[in-house]
Design an enzyme around this catalytic site. Structure first.
Site, PDB file in Angstrom:
ATOM      1  CG  HIS A 103     -12.829 -27.317 -10.131  1.00  0.00           C
ATOM      2  ND1 HIS A 103     -13.173 -27.335 -11.468  1.00  0.00           N
ATOM      3  CD2 HIS A 103     -12.709 -26.014  -9.804  1.00  0.00           C
ATOM      4  CE1 HIS A 103     -13.254 -26.098 -11.926  1.00  0.00           C
ATOM      5  NE2 HIS A 103     -12.981 -25.273 -10.937  1.00  0.00           N
ATOM      6  CG  ASP A 105     -13.661 -22.202  -7.831  1.00  0.00           C
ATOM      7  OD1 ASP A 105     -13.223 -23.018  -8.660  1.00  0.00           O
ATOM      8  OD2 ASP A 105     -14.486 -21.312  -8.119  1.00  0.00           O
ATOM      9  CG  HIS A 259     -17.416 -24.750 -11.095  1.00  0.00           C
ATOM     10  ND1 HIS A 259     -17.216 -24.608  -9.743  1.00  0.00           N
ATOM     11  CD2 HIS A 259     -16.359 -24.164 -11.690  1.00  0.00           C
ATOM     12  CE1 HIS A 259     -16.081 -23.968  -9.531  1.00  0.00           C
ATOM     13  NE2 HIS A 259     -15.531 -23.695 -10.702  1.00  0.00           N
ATOM     14  NE  ARG A 274     -12.469 -17.954  -9.772  1.00  0.00           N
ATOM     15  CZ  ARG A 274     -11.819 -19.070  -9.448  1.00  0.00           C
ATOM     16  NH1 ARG A 274     -11.973 -20.157 -10.173  1.00  0.00           N
ATOM     17  NH2 ARG A 274     -11.016 -19.094  -8.417  1.00  0.00           N
TER      18      ARG A 274
END
Ligand code: SIN
Length: 283
Positions: A103, A105, A259, A274
């Site tokens: 995917h 983000d 990623h 994150r």
């Protein structure tokens, strides 16, 4: 590809995507000249990695702010007292990891995130690597015919099937880690081929995680071509694989890469922080 640069030691880790940057301590106030080299490496390699960094949450936030405004994640549990930092966590008793599929983000946002910075706090003894794929390479290696067809197309992206109520109800294992199912109400339409706002390079911009189908096509009609593009985009020569140690950092460009967090460490804990940087509308 450039092997190293003037002020920093920059080492590509594969032919298509990813470079490790050595010789910089991210908790320092990095001088502008070094920062601009890091920026160029980010543009050139799509994902940059740092090792052996010891940052407090405040220093993680300070480094992130240098790149732009921070996106406060709607779905991930946050680090106590630091809403800017989302926890990417898998406990020893949990089976599902976060991000365990290809995917990019936030493609479900109308202004998708520029990139995400992942700081490794606790990692399993082995496993838990992350794989990245270059969407520049994916686009550049298509035939002229397919490039031409895709250039005129847009695709629909959504967060509903990933973070929305139907998914949340099915997956007890994510309770406490993924929240606010009702906030999964973002759908967005983006060009299938984007021109990267900073590098000016063209990149493929559909992804298996969030793309539903092509604009004006049904999901079923879209699926065969999407499947072809997904298989093409993940050819091993377009990817790199990063092995985490505590203190490792990855910063990936969501407009140029996908990623995939590998879920091969059941029974062990993996905790990452994150921080996601806001982006802009894609063309
Ligand atoms: C993510 O998809 O944001 C998480 C990636 C990872 O944990 O390696």
């Amino acid at each position: 590809m450039k092997l190293s640069s003037g002020l920093l030691d920059i080492k590509p880790i594969s032919g298509a995507v990813g470079a490790e940057i050595h010789g910089v301590d991210l908790k320092d106030n990095i001088p502008e000249e070094q920062f601009s080299e890091i920026k160029s490496a980010f543009g050139e390699y799509g994902v940059i990695f740092f090792r052996d960094q010891k940052l407090t949450p405040e220093q993680e936030i300070t480094f992130a702010r240098r790149w732009g405004e921070i996106n406060i994640n709607r779905f991930f549990t946050k680090v106590d007292d630091y809403p800017e930092i989302a926890m990417v966590l898998k406990e020893p008793n949990q089976k599902k990891n976060i991000g365990g599929n290809w995917h990019t983000d936030h493609s479900y946002d109308t202004e998708p995130a520029l990139g995400s910075i992942l700081f490794a706090h606790e990692v399993p003894k082995s496993g838990g690597d992350t794989v990245f794929a270059s969407m520049y390479s994916a686009y550049e290696t298509l035939s002229d015919g397919l490039k031409g067809t895709l250039e005129g197309m847009s695709a629909r992206h959504s967060s509903r099937h990933v973070f929305g109520p139907s998914r949340a109800e099915k997956e007890d294992d994510t309770v406490g880690r993924i929240k606010n199912a009702e906030a999964a109400n973002q759908d967005a339409v983006h060009p299938v081929v984007i021109t990267h706002p900073e590098t000016g390079r063209k990149a493929l911009y559909v992804n298996p995680g969030f793309t539903l189908g092509f604009e004006g096509w049904t999901d079923a009609e879209s699926q065969p071509l999407l499947e072809y593009l997904y298989a093409h985009a993940t050819r091993p020569e377009f990817t790199c694989r990063f092995d985490w140690k505590p203190g490792s950092i990855a910063f990936w460009d969501n407009r140029a890469t996908w990623h995939f967090a590998i879920n091969d460490y059941h029974g062990e804990k993996r905790l990452m922080h994150r921080i996601t940087i806001e982006g802009s509308k894609l063309h």
